[in-house]
Write an enzyme that holds these catalytic residues in place. Structure first.
Site, PDB file in Angstrom:
ATOM      1  N   ARG A  91      -5.443  -2.369  -6.006  1.00 22.91           N
ATOM      2  CA  ARG A  91      -6.181  -2.057  -4.781  1.00 22.91           C
ATOM      3  C   ARG A  91      -7.627  -1.734  -5.138  1.00 22.91           C
ATOM      4  O   ARG A  91      -7.895  -0.817  -5.919  1.00 22.91           O
ATOM      5  CB  ARG A  91      -5.514  -0.875  -4.087  1.00 22.91           C
ATOM      6  CG  ARG A  91      -5.940  -0.697  -2.663  1.00 22.91           C
ATOM      7  CD  ARG A  91      -5.195   0.439  -1.994  1.00 22.91           C
ATOM      8  NE  ARG A  91      -3.816   0.138  -1.706  1.00 22.91           N
ATOM      9  CZ  ARG A  91      -2.902   1.069  -1.421  1.00 22.91           C
ATOM     10  NH1 ARG A  91      -3.229   2.346  -1.419  1.00 22.91           N
ATOM     11  NH2 ARG A  91      -1.661   0.730  -1.156  1.00 22.91           N
ATOM     12  N   ARG A 200      -0.579  15.347  -3.562  1.00 22.33           N
ATOM     13  CA  ARG A 200      -0.266  13.948  -3.216  1.00 22.33           C
ATOM     14  C   ARG A 200      -1.548  13.276  -2.771  1.00 22.33           C
ATOM     15  O   ARG A 200      -2.641  13.765  -3.003  1.00 22.33           O
ATOM     16  CB  ARG A 200       0.809  13.870  -2.127  1.00 22.33           C
ATOM     17  CG  ARG A 200       2.189  13.590  -2.716  1.00 22.33           C
ATOM     18  CD  ARG A 200       3.091  12.840  -1.753  1.00 22.33           C
ATOM     19  NE  ARG A 200       2.668  11.456  -1.663  1.00 22.33           N
ATOM     20  CZ  ARG A 200       3.157  10.609  -0.777  1.00 22.33           C
ATOM     21  NH1 ARG A 200       4.069  11.002   0.101  1.00 22.33           N
ATOM     22  NH2 ARG A 200       2.748   9.361  -0.761  1.00 22.33           N
ATOM     23  N   LYS A 201      -1.401  12.140  -2.050  1.00 23.36           N
ATOM     24  CA  LYS A 201      -2.621  11.438  -1.666  1.00 23.36           C
ATOM     25  C   LYS A 201      -3.449  12.254  -0.676  1.00 23.36           C
ATOM     26  O   LYS A 201      -2.916  13.088   0.065  1.00 23.36           O
ATOM     27  CB  LYS A 201      -2.287  10.071  -1.099  1.00 23.36           C
ATOM     28  CG  LYS A 201      -1.341  10.059   0.067  1.00 23.36           C
ATOM     29  CD  LYS A 201      -1.145   8.612   0.526  1.00 23.36           C
ATOM     30  CE  LYS A 201       0.205   8.385   1.151  1.00 23.36           C
ATOM     31  NZ  LYS A 201       0.472   7.003   1.522  1.00 23.36           N
ATOM     32  N   GLY A 461       6.783  -2.459   7.688  1.00 22.36           N
ATOM     33  CA  GLY A 461       8.068  -2.916   7.154  1.00 22.36           C
ATOM     34  C   GLY A 461       9.081  -1.844   6.840  1.00 22.36           C
ATOM     35  O   GLY A 461      10.188  -2.137   6.389  1.00 22.36           O
ATOM     36  N   CYS A 466       2.675   2.270   6.637  1.00 23.33           N
ATOM     37  CA  CYS A 466       1.417   1.774   6.075  1.00 23.33           C
ATOM     38  C   CYS A 466       0.706   0.866   7.073  1.00 23.33           C
ATOM     39  O   CYS A 466      -0.510   0.722   7.018  1.00 23.33           O
ATOM     40  CB  CYS A 466       1.658   1.033   4.773  1.00 23.33           C
ATOM     41  SG  CYS A 466       2.611   1.987   3.604  1.00 23.33           S
ATOM     42  N   GLY A 467       1.453   0.252   7.971  1.00 25.72           N
ATOM     43  CA  GLY A 467       0.845  -0.567   9.023  1.00 25.72           C
ATOM     44  C   GLY A 467       0.489   0.253  10.251  1.00 25.72           C
ATOM     45  O   GLY A 467       0.160  -0.305  11.296  1.00 25.72           O
TER      46      GLY A 467
HETATM   47  C1  HEM Z   1       6.226   7.062   0.052  1.00 19.94           C
HETATM   48  C2  HEM Z   1       5.803   5.875   0.221  1.00 19.94           C
HETATM   49  C3  HEM Z   1       4.638   5.488   1.082  1.00 19.94           C
HETATM   50  C4  HEM Z   1       4.071   6.141   2.142  1.00 19.94           C
HETATM   51  C5  HEM Z   1       4.505   7.447   2.775  1.00 19.94           C
HETATM   52  C6  HEM Z   1       2.969   5.340   2.592  1.00 19.94           C
HETATM   53  C7  HEM Z   1       2.158   5.639   3.666  1.00 19.94           C
HETATM   54  C8  HEM Z   1       1.047   4.947   4.016  1.00 19.94           C
HETATM   55  C9  HEM Z   1       0.249   5.179   5.182  1.00 19.94           C
HETATM   56  C10 HEM Z   1       0.523   6.229   6.236  1.00 19.94           C
HETATM   57  C11 HEM Z   1      -0.759   4.299   5.174  1.00 19.94           C
HETATM   58  C12 HEM Z   1      -1.801   4.143   6.266  1.00 19.94           C
HETATM   59  C13 HEM Z   1      -3.147   4.386   5.789  1.00 19.94           C
HETATM   60  C14 HEM Z   1      -3.918   5.350   6.625  1.00 19.94           C
HETATM   61  O1  HEM Z   1      -3.603   6.538   6.568  1.00 19.94           O
HETATM   62  O2  HEM Z   1      -4.846   4.935   7.335  1.00 19.94           O
HETATM   63  C15 HEM Z   1      -0.618   3.507   3.992  1.00 19.94           C
HETATM   64  C16 HEM Z   1      -1.450   2.499   3.602  1.00 19.94           C
HETATM   65  C17 HEM Z   1      -1.085   1.497   2.736  1.00 19.94           C
HETATM   66  N1  HEM Z   1       0.074   1.407   2.030  1.00 19.94           N
HETATM   67 FE1  HEM Z   1       1.463   2.787   1.932  1.00 19.94          FE
HETATM   68  N2  HEM Z   1       2.863   4.236   1.786  1.00 19.94           N
HETATM   69  C18 HEM Z   1       3.877   4.273   0.880  1.00 19.94           C
HETATM   70  C19 HEM Z   1       4.176   3.313  -0.057  1.00 19.94           C
HETATM   71  C20 HEM Z   1       3.563   2.092  -0.151  1.00 19.94           C
HETATM   72  C21 HEM Z   1       3.981   1.037  -1.028  1.00 19.94           C
HETATM   73  C22 HEM Z   1       5.167   1.096  -1.987  1.00 19.94           C
HETATM   74  C23 HEM Z   1       3.146   0.020  -0.833  1.00 19.94           C
HETATM   75  C24 HEM Z   1       3.292  -1.281  -1.535  1.00 19.94           C
HETATM   76  C25 HEM Z   1       3.036  -2.401  -1.111  1.00 19.94           C
HETATM   77  C26 HEM Z   1       2.154   0.440   0.148  1.00 19.94           C
HETATM   78  C27 HEM Z   1       1.088  -0.302   0.596  1.00 19.94           C
HETATM   79  C28 HEM Z   1       0.083   0.198   1.380  1.00 19.94           C
HETATM   80  C29 HEM Z   1      -1.146  -0.509   1.646  1.00 19.94           C
HETATM   81  C30 HEM Z   1      -1.563  -1.875   1.131  1.00 19.94           C
HETATM   82  C31 HEM Z   1      -1.874   0.320   2.489  1.00 19.94           C
HETATM   83  C32 HEM Z   1      -3.273   0.026   3.000  1.00 19.94           C
HETATM   84  C33 HEM Z   1      -4.191   1.124   2.835  1.00 19.94           C
HETATM   85  C34 HEM Z   1      -5.075   1.298   1.657  1.00 19.94           C
HETATM   86  O3  HEM Z   1      -5.861   0.419   1.323  1.00 19.94           O
HETATM   87  O4  HEM Z   1      -5.044   2.417   1.074  1.00 19.94           O
HETATM   88  N3  HEM Z   1       2.453   1.711   0.548  1.00 19.94           N
HETATM   89  N4  HEM Z   1       0.480   3.909   3.291  1.00 19.94           N
HETATM   90  S1  SF4 Z   2       3.887  -1.342   2.718  1.00 18.10           S
HETATM   91 FE1  SF4 Z   2       4.438   0.721   3.364  1.00 18.10          FE
HETATM   92  S2  SF4 Z   2       5.302   0.524   5.453  1.00 18.10           S
HETATM   93 FE2  SF4 Z   2       5.182  -1.511   4.529  1.00 18.10          FE
HETATM   94  S3  SF4 Z   2       7.184  -1.781   3.734  1.00 18.10           S
HETATM   95 FE3  SF4 Z   2       5.946  -0.973   2.044  1.00 18.10          FE
HETATM   96  S4  SF4 Z   2       6.154   1.252   2.108  1.00 18.10           S
HETATM   97 FE4  SF4 Z   2       6.973   0.411   4.017  1.00 18.10          FE
END
Ligand code: HEM
Ligand code: SF4
Length: 578
Positions: A91, A200-201, A461, A466-467
C-alpha cells in the site's frame, strides 16, 4: 535493535498460552519494524521461505506490506483466516491524495513490472499494488523513495495515511487549504520511532472544505475547518472529533468542546496520538484496541478525553464554535469543476471501484502534463483527478480521459460504486467484490437507465467494512449462503448510512440474498423510491422516513421475516488486519 534481539524477545514467553493481543504487544516491544530494512533486504536475497512468521504476520505491515490471499478468501483457511500466497500487497501512502505525474508514472511502471498490472485506488487515497514478490520488494521500495513516495505506516499499528480534501487549494468554495497541515502531520508521525507502537491502527483526516469529503467522522481524529471572529478579527481553526471508526462496531467520532487554532493542530494531533499510545487499557484486546473503545467500553466521556488531552498538550483549548455540517455529503469530484484560480478547472475521472491499469496510470500522467501542471489527486471515493487545467482545454482533456477508460461522467451507479479488496486478494474475505461490483453497476445501469439521484453504493467482502458500507446509502456486506450443498456468495443489506448533518450508521435492515440476486433487490428498492414521484425527497430522506421492515420488504418484493446480520463467531485473527 537488531535481528538477534527480537529473536530473543520472541522466545522469552511461552507463546502457546498468550492471547493474540499479548502476542502482538510482545512482538512490537521486541522490534520497531522500521528498523528492519536490512532484514527485508536479507529476506529478498534468501527467498520467501527465509521470512520468519513474525515478519509475515506482523512486522511487514509497518512497511505497508501484507500477505495476499490465495483467491478463495477466508474459505479453505484455518482459524478465520484464508490461505496466503507467497506474494504481497503493497500500500503506497499518498498524504492528502497529492500526487505528481512522475510519481504516478513510477507506480504504473512498478505495477507493470512487479504487480501483474494490478493496482487499486483505495478509500484512504492510497494506491495498492498486488502480487509483489519478496525478491522485488527492496527495489520497489527504493523506486518509490526516489520519487518521494512511501509505503511506511500504510498498514500496521501506526498512523495510517492522513486523508484530506483532494481539491485542497483549488476548491472554489473551501474555507481554507488544509493540505499543508496534513503533510506536516504526516511528516511528524510516519516513520517516527516515538509512534511506531500504537495499540492498533490510527486514522487522521484533516479538511478545509465545506463538504467534508474525506469523512472526518470515521477517523480517530477528524479536523474540519471553521471560521470565527475574535475581537473583530477573522480566524480559521478547526473543530475536533475523536474516536471515529467503522469495522464490525461502527462509531462516529465524538466532537470535543474545542476550537483548535491553526498553530495548535500539530500539538493536538501529537497529544491524541500519545493518549492513544499510552492507553494500556486499549492494549488488552486487539479487536477493541481503537480509540473509540475508550468511549464504548471504558466509560470515558468526551470531557474526560479532553481533560487528558489538555493535560498532555499543556494548554486549554478554546471552546467550540457552532459548526454547519454539510447536509448531504456526496462528492465524488467527478466531472469538470471551476477552481478558485480564475480560468482553471479540475477534472475528475470516475475510476470504477478503484481498479486502474498501468496503461491508464501512464496515460493519466501524460495528460496531466500535457494539459496541466502535472498535478493529480486521489480521492476517498477511489477516483483520480487532474488539477490546474486551463478552462479552455478541459473538454478536450475530458474527452481523452474517456478514451482511456477513465470517464469524467457516468451513471450514479458507476460513480457511486466502492469496493474493498475482497477475496481476490484478501484472506479475510467472504465474497469476491471487485468483479461483482462491476457487474452490479452494469446490471443497475440496464435496469434503471434513467436513474439520476447520486448514491453511494458500497460493497464490502466481510464485516470489517474496508469498503465503508456503514456510511453508504446502500451498503452490502459479504456473506455465504448454502444452496444445494454449495456455499455461494451472498450479501446482507445495510441502508441509509450518512455522514455530515444527517450522520447515521447504515441500518442493517434484515435482508440478505445471493450475490446474483442483488441487482434485482436494489432495482425493487429504487423503484419504490421512484414511485414516490417528483416530491423532491432524496434517497437519504426516503430511507430515514421508512422503517427497517418497510425497506426490507421493498428489497425482497414481499413481506419477509428479518434475517439477523450474523457475525462470525470469535475474534478477528491478529496478523491479518489491513
Ligand atoms: C481486522 C481486520 C480488518 C479491519 C477491521 C479492517 C477495517 C478497515 C476499515 C474500517 C477501512 C476503511 C478505511 C477508513 O477508515 O476510511 C479499511 C480500509 C482498507 N482495508 Fe481493511 N480492515 C481489515 C483487514 C483488511 C485486510 C486483510 C485487507 C486485505 C486486503 C484490507 C484491505 C483494506 C484496504 C485496501 C483498505 C483501503 C484503505 C487504505 O488505503 O488504508 N483490510 N479497513
Ligand atoms: S478487504 Fe476488508 S472488508 Fe474486504 S474482505 Fe478483506 S477484510 Fe473484509
Amino acid at each position: 535493535m537488531g535481528f538477534s534481539f527480537w529473536r530473543e524477545g520472541v522466545n522469552m514467553t511461552n507463546a502457546a498460552t498468550e492471547t493474540k493481543a499479548q502476542k502482538s504487544e510482545r512482538l512490537k516491544r521486541a522490534l520497531n519494524p522500521w528498523d528492519g530494512l536490512a532484514e527485508i533486504r536479507r529476506f529478498a536475497g534468501e527467498g520467501f521461505d527465509s521470512i520468519p512468521p513474525e515478519w509475515i504476520g506482523t512486522y511487514f505491515r509497518w512497511w505497508g506490506v501484507y500477505t495476499q490471499g490465495d483467491g478463495a478468501g477466508v474459505v479453505g483457511g484455518q482459524g478465520g483466516v484464508g490461505r496466503a500466497l507467497p506474494f504481497f500487497m503493497l500500500r503506497i501512502r499518498i498524504p492528502n491524495g497529492l500526487l505528481r505525474s512522475d510519481q504516478l508514472r513510477t507506480i504504473a511502471n512498478l505495477a507493470r513490472r512487479y504487480a501483474r498490472g494490478t493496482a487499486d485506488l483505495t478509500v484512504r487515497q492510497n494506491i495498492q499494488l498486488h502480487w509483489i514478490t519478496i525478491e522485488a520488494l527492496p527495489e520497489v521500495l527504493e523506486e518509490l523513495w526516489r520519487v518521494g513516495l512511501n509505503s511506511i505506516g500504510a498498514c500496521g499499528d501506526v498512523t495510517r495515511n492522513i486523508t484530506g480534501c483532494p481539491v485542497a487549494g483549488v476548491d472554489a468554495d473551501e474555507i481554507c487549504d488544509a493540505s499543508s497541515l496534513a503533510l506536516e502531520a504526516d511528516r511528524m508521525l510516519a516513520g517516527n520511532a516515538k509512534f511506531y507502537n500504537l495499540p492498533r491502527k490510527f486514522k487522521i483526516s484533516i479538511t478545509g472544505c465545506r463538504v467534508w469529503c474525506p469523512y472526518p467522522e470515521i477517523n480517530d481524529i477528524g479536523l474540519t475547518a471553521l471560521p470565527r471572529v475574535v475581537r473583530g478579527k477573522p480566524e480559521i481553526g478547526f473543530a475536533l472529533r475523536v474516536g471515529g471508526g467503522l469495522s464490525t462496531e461502527p462509531y462516529l467520532g465524538v466532537p470535543l468542546n474545542a476550537f483548535v487554532r491553526w498553530n495548535q493542530v500539530l500539538p493536538v494531533i501529537q497529544g491524541v496520538a500519545e493518549l492513544f499510545r499510552d492507553s494500556t487499557q486499549l492494549r488488552e484486546h486487539r479487536e477493541r484496541a481503537r480509540l473509540k473503545f475508550l468511549f464504548l467500553r471504558h466509560g470515558w466521556t468526551p470531557d474526560d478525553f479532553q481533560k487528558d488531552l489538555e493535560r498532555r498538550i499543556g494548554f486549554q483549548l478554546d471552546p467550540r464554535e457552532t459548526e454547519h455540517a454539510p447536509s448531504d455529503v456526496y462528492r465524488d469530484h467527478v466531472g469538470i469543476h471551476p477552481q478558485k484560480q480564475p480560468g482553471y478547472c479540475f477534472v475528475g475521472s470516475a475510476v470504477l471501484r478503484g481498479r486502474i491499469t498501468p496503461e491508464q496510470m501512464d496515460a493519466a500522467a501524460d495528460l496531466a502534463e500535457r494539459f496541466a501542471s502535472g498535478e493529480l489527486r486521489t480521492t476517498n471515493m477511489q477516483n483520480l483527478l487532474i488539477v490546474n487545467v486551463p478552462r479552455l482545454q478541459a473538454d478536450e482533456l475530458a474527452k481523452e480521459l474517456g478514451e482511456i477508460g477513465l470517464p469524467v461522467s457516468g451513471s450514479p451507479f458507476f460513480r457511486g460504486a466502492i469496493a474493498c479488496s475482497g477475496s481476490e486478494f484478501c484472506k479475510l474475505a467472504i465474497t469476491e467484490t471487485k468483479t461483482f461490483s462491476r457487474w452490479l453497476v452494469e446490471e443497475l445501469e440496464e435496469r434503471l437507465p434513467g436513474f439520476d439521484q447520486h448514491l453511494k453504493l458500497h460493497v464490502t467482502g466481510c464485516p470489517n467494512s474496508c469498503g465503508q458500507h456503514w456510511i453508504a446509502d446502500i451498503g452490502i456486506e459479504g456473506k455465504k449462503l448454502k444452496v444445494n450443498g454449495q456455499m455461494l456468495d451472498a450479501y446482507y443489506f445495510c441502508l441509509g448510512g450518512a455522514v455530515g448533518l444527517h450522520q447515521s450508521i447504515a441500518r442493517p435492515v434484515g435482508y440478505r440474498c445471493l450475490a446474483t440476486e442483488v441487482p434485482e433487490a436494489i432495482e425493487r428498492l429504487l423503484r419504490r423510491y421512484l414511485a414516490y414521484g417528483n416530491t423532491g425527497e432524496n434517497l437519504r430522506q426516503f430511507f430515514s422516513r421508512h422503517t427497517d421492515a418497510e425497506l426490507r420488504d421493498y428489497l425482497a418484493g414481499q413481506i419477509i421475516a428479518p434475517v439477523p446480520r450474523d457475525l462470525p463467531e470469535g475474534r478477528v485473527p491478529s496478523g491479518v488486519e489491513g
